[in-house]
Design a protein around this motif. Structure first.
Motif, PDB file in Angstrom:
ATOM      1  N   ASP A   1     -41.257  -4.522  32.826  1.00  0.00           N
ATOM      2  CA  ASP A   1     -40.163  -5.248  31.999  1.00  0.00           C
ATOM      3  C   ASP A   1     -39.479  -4.280  31.176  1.00  0.00           C
ATOM      4  O   ASP A   1     -39.069  -3.154  31.398  1.00  0.00           O
TER       5      ASP A   1
ATOM      6  N   GLU B   1     -44.134 -13.449  25.115  1.00  0.00           N
ATOM      7  CA  GLU B   1     -43.174 -14.551  25.438  1.00  0.00           C
ATOM      8  C   GLU B   1     -43.824 -15.732  25.773  1.00  0.00           C
ATOM      9  O   GLU B   1     -44.339 -16.511  24.954  1.00  0.00           O
TER      10      GLU B   1
ATOM     11  N   GLU C   1     -38.787 -13.221  23.352  1.00  0.00           N
ATOM     12  CA  GLU C   1     -38.191 -12.501  24.610  1.00  0.00           C
ATOM     13  C   GLU C   1     -38.514 -10.983  24.200  1.00  0.00           C
ATOM     14  O   GLU C   1     -39.167 -10.211  24.954  1.00  0.00           O
TER      15      GLU C   1
ATOM     16  N   ASP D   1     -37.176 -17.217  24.386  1.00  0.00           N
ATOM     17  CA  ASP D   1     -36.751 -17.664  25.670  1.00  0.00           C
ATOM     18  C   ASP D   1     -37.497 -18.880  26.042  1.00  0.00           C
ATOM     19  O   ASP D   1     -38.447 -18.818  26.913  1.00  0.00           O
TER      20      ASP D   1
ATOM     21  N   ASP E   1     -40.374 -19.960  33.274  1.00  0.00           N
ATOM     22  CA  ASP E   1     -39.913 -20.315  31.661  1.00  0.00           C
ATOM     23  C   ASP E   1     -39.702 -21.956  31.444  1.00  0.00           C
ATOM     24  O   ASP E   1     -39.896 -22.206  30.333  1.00  0.00           O
TER      25      ASP E   1
ATOM     26  N   GLU F   1     -45.234  -7.731  31.992  1.00  0.00           N
ATOM     27  CA  GLU F   1     -44.936  -9.057  31.788  1.00  0.00           C
ATOM     28  C   GLU F   1     -46.037 -10.200  32.169  1.00  0.00           C
ATOM     29  O   GLU F   1     -46.633 -10.699  31.416  1.00  0.00           O
TER      30      GLU F   1
ATOM     31  N   MET G   1     -38.846 -13.717  33.023  1.00  0.00           N
ATOM     32  CA  MET G   1     -39.711 -14.623  33.924  1.00  0.00           C
ATOM     33  C   MET G   1     -38.643 -15.355  34.462  1.00  0.00           C
ATOM     34  O   MET G   1     -37.463 -15.522  34.004  1.00  0.00           O
TER      35      MET G   1
ATOM     36  N   CYS H   1     -42.217  -9.014  27.130  1.00  0.00           N
ATOM     37  CA  CYS H   1     -41.158  -9.280  28.215  1.00  0.00           C
ATOM     38  C   CYS H   1     -40.113  -8.227  27.759  1.00  0.00           C
ATOM     39  O   CYS H   1     -40.259  -7.059  28.117  1.00  0.00           O
TER      40      CYS H   1
ATOM     41  N   GLU I   1     -32.500 -14.423  25.890  1.00  0.00           N
ATOM     42  CA  GLU I   1     -33.193 -13.395  26.291  1.00  0.00           C
ATOM     43  C   GLU I   1     -32.986 -12.016  25.379  1.00  0.00           C
ATOM     44  O   GLU I   1     -33.240 -12.154  24.031  1.00  0.00           O
TER      45      GLU I   1
HETATM   46 FE1  FEO Z   1     -39.692 -12.922  30.505  1.00  0.00          FE
HETATM   47 FE2  FEO Z   1     -37.433 -14.386  29.279  1.00  0.00          FE
HETATM   48  O1  FEO Z   1     -37.966 -13.386  30.487  1.00  0.00           O
END
Ligand code: FEO
Ligand code: CA
Ligand code: CA
Ligand code: CA
Length: 636
Positions: free
Chosen positions: A124, A249, A324, A343, A6, A144, A1, A234, A430
């Motif tokens: 993702d 996530e 993540e 994350d 996030d 995601e 994201m 994710c 991540e």
């Molecule tokens: Fe969904 Fe942390 O990227």
């Protein structure tokens, strides 16, 4: 994201010791062995090239045999000369369930029932699972989150139960069969007996210490052993026994907590009003009415893509977190070690060591492997060493009086347990990638602009930048084996230093500029592939002005060279990558092309930023298939 989505989740207010209090940052470079050189180089120059490890050169590596592509701001995917890139299986294409293949309608008029049989939104984490070597296999991938401005014909101008249902159907995981034709091109195989969707209302079994726990029981599931749905999936990883692991996530954004939230709920980022408006039509996501439903997300889920009749499982022994993803290593004696980051700003890095050895016989022979073992949180010390701290009920501060009467409570409240143990608060861990030969682990720390700001933790040795907008990659080697409880660490690269622009202009081989590393893929030839996720709010301006669209780079771990391999379309994220066993095909996911700074498209102008991949009325996440025109392996 993206960053600001996030970044809303920064609920760690624990008082864990700042590493400066433990020992001097000056000792960071006083590390023995390979990591010493890496750490010294990273801290010495802050250049965006990888620091060359000082250990024995690996003999199985490859030269990065492609011409780097320049930064790009076009609405397209760019790959090196001599390479071909083609988008397949975009959002909305049928996955290929026999007899049930609703066609994509580009006015977004497909129903929720259609969507549950079509590719989800926002591709993702991604893996290729061979069915027939490198010519036919399954793509297993996460979806995601969604852009409700694109998902419904009129976006969010109205809001309804059917829109919630469609959004839920566009989340989760897809299994789609793909094959390479005689002309070398890949296409989905439809129908396929393997084709499958997991959505935010598919049944998942719960296993491990939280299964049946009082904190997991709800009115609809008094046993606390069956959860409807997975969401916000994710990153991902494959197990040695052939299953797919997926992290749940930012689940907190889907629950409404009301004004009377408990301290525990606030510690998990539960807001008074949910960012996603599901609770307005699906009471399950109203945590004021069903507080335990909130505990039933944030897990690593395990899926057996080769058994279409299998029930997916939430593996609670791995801990609850804004996971993540999850990446698996194997100890010399055959036990599984699962690494996983959380994350969110100032949260933690975890590993789980299985009690038992991996058994031959695939998924069925290992159906309880991830239910028994020890979970640890990482502490990075300033002298370049680190320690894995066990999250075990009854050990150390994790007493019943402290709120941990059993292991179920520990894994459900893993953040609070990690606060008590003194884990290191990281800059948004991540993806992870593992070099099984050097027994080294890499993790992207994507960014954390709150580091060092008033009221937040300051810098420490592992997270050395205040206002860390660019992120980096941290690396460590376990002492002994992957189950070791101590390790030595350093930084592979701190990304995006202003010196990068000059480095690139000089044509210096140290590396191409990039920021906000997120996706990682370790390639057995000694290459670490790095993907980026700078958000639409920050791209093309300020210190990001020279970086262009998000991208994918390759780092030759022998030499430390980082070279840009691919650039994505406007306002996309490049995330998820998988190679066929012959290295001749690389699958890469492009997420949210044309994303708006608000992450919600204007339904009256859905193509304001992008028409990728097909020039249609809505941009669509898709999988890019990359080959060389001459059919040779990627990257040589
Ligand atoms: Fe969904 Fe942390 O990227
Ligand atoms: Ca993103
Ligand atoms: Ca990200
Ligand atoms: Ca990510």
């Amino acid at each position: 994201m993206p960053k600001h989505f996030d970044g809303m989740e920064d609920s760690n207010r624990s008082a864990n010791a700042d590493i400066h209090a433990v020992s001097s940052p000056a000792r960071r470079t006083v590390v023995g062995g390979a990591l010493g050189a890496a750490t010294a180089a990273a801290f010495g120059s802050l250049l965006a090239g990888c620091a060359a490890p000082g250990g024995a050169p690996r003999t199985d590596g490859v030269v990065l045999g492609f011409e780097p592509v320049p930064v790009d701001t076009g609405d397209r995917v760019v790959v090196p000369r001599g390479y071909l890139a083609e988008a397949i299986v975009p959002w909305g294409e049928p996955v290929g369930a026999p007899g049930r293949m609703p066609a994509w309608r580009d006015d977004a008029s497909n129903t929720a029932d259609d969507q549950a049989l079509q590719m989800g939104m926002h591709h993702d984490g991604l893996h290729y699972v061979p069915l027939d070597g490198s010519t036919r296999g399954l793509l297993v991938m996460n979806h995601e989150y969604v852009d409700d401005g694109l998902l419904h014909p009129d976006g969010m101008k109205t809001w309804s139960a059917s829109k919630v249902r469609k959004a839920q159907a566009a989340h989760g995981v897809s299994v789609v069969e793909v094959a390479r034709g005689a002309d070398g091109r890949w296409a989905p195989v439809r129908p396929s007996p393997y084709a499958r969707r997991f959505t935010a209302y598919s049944p998942f079994a719960v296993s491990g210490p939280a299964a049946g726990h009082p904190l997991m029981r709800t009115a609809a599931d008094p046993d606390g052993r069956t959860v409807l749905g997975t969401l916000n999936n994710c990153a991902s990883g494959m197990t040695p026994w052939g299953t797919y692991l997926s992290g749940e996530e930012n689940f907190a954004f889907y629950f409404a907590g009301g004004e009377q939230r408990t301290a525990d709920q606030r510690r998990w980022g539960l807001a008074a009003r949910a960012r996603e408006r599901w609770a307005e039509h699906d009471e399950r996501f109203d945590a004021t009415k069903h507080p335990n439903e909130f505990h039933r997300f944030g897990w690593v889920v395990e899926i057996d893509p080769l058994d279409p009749a299998s029930t997916p499982v939430k593996r609670t022994a791995l801990g609850r977190a804004a996971h993540e993803g999850a990446s698996v290593a194997t100890t010399r004696d055959g036990r599984a070690v699962v690494y996983s980051g959380e994350d969110a700003r100032f949260e933690y890095l975890y590993k789980f060591v299985s009690r038992d050895r991996i058994a031959p016989g695939g998924a069925k022979a290992n159906r309880e492997l991830l239910d028994h073992g020890t979970l640890y949180v990482a502490r990075f010390d300033a002298d370049g060493t680190g320690r894995w701290l066990p999250l075990v009920a009854g050990q150390g501060p994790l007493t019943a009086a402290a709120g941990f009467p059993d292991q179920g409570a520990v894994v459900i409240r893993s953040r609070q347990a990690s606060d008590l143990l003194g884990g290191t608060k990281m800059d948004r861990p991540e993806w992870l990638a593992i070099d099984p030969v050097r027994r080294e682990v890499f993790c992207t720390l994507t960014n954390n602009s709150a580091r060092g700001t008033p009221g937040n933790p300051g810098v420490d040795a592992a997270n050395p930048r205040a206002n860390n907008t660019m992120g980096g990659v941290i690396r460590w080697t376990e002492d002994g084996d992957f189950d070791g409880t101590t390790f030595r660490w350093g930084h592979l690269v701190l990304a995006g230093d202003p010196a990068n622009a000059r480095t690139e202009a000089r044509g210096d081989v140290r590396g191409d500029i990039f920021g906000c590393p997120d996706g990682l893929l370790f390639d057995a030839r000694g290459v670490l592939w790095i993907q980026t996720d700078a958000s639409a709010t920050q791209m093309y301006q300020g210190e990001f002005r020279n970086i262009g669209n998000n991208q994918m780079l390759a780092c030759d771990l022998r030499t430390g060279v980082i070279r840009r391999f691919l650039t994505g379309p406007v306002n996309c994220e490049v995330t998820g990558a998988s190679l066929t066993p012959d290295f001749r095909t690389l699958f890469v996911n492009i997420q949210h092309p044309g994303e708006t700074p608000s992450e919600r498209s204007d339904p009256d102008a859905p193509t304001r930023f992008s028409r990728w991949p097909d020039g249609g009325t809505r941009p669509r996440s898709a999988t890019v298939v990359i080959r060389r025109a001459d059919g040779a392996p990627i990257g040589t």
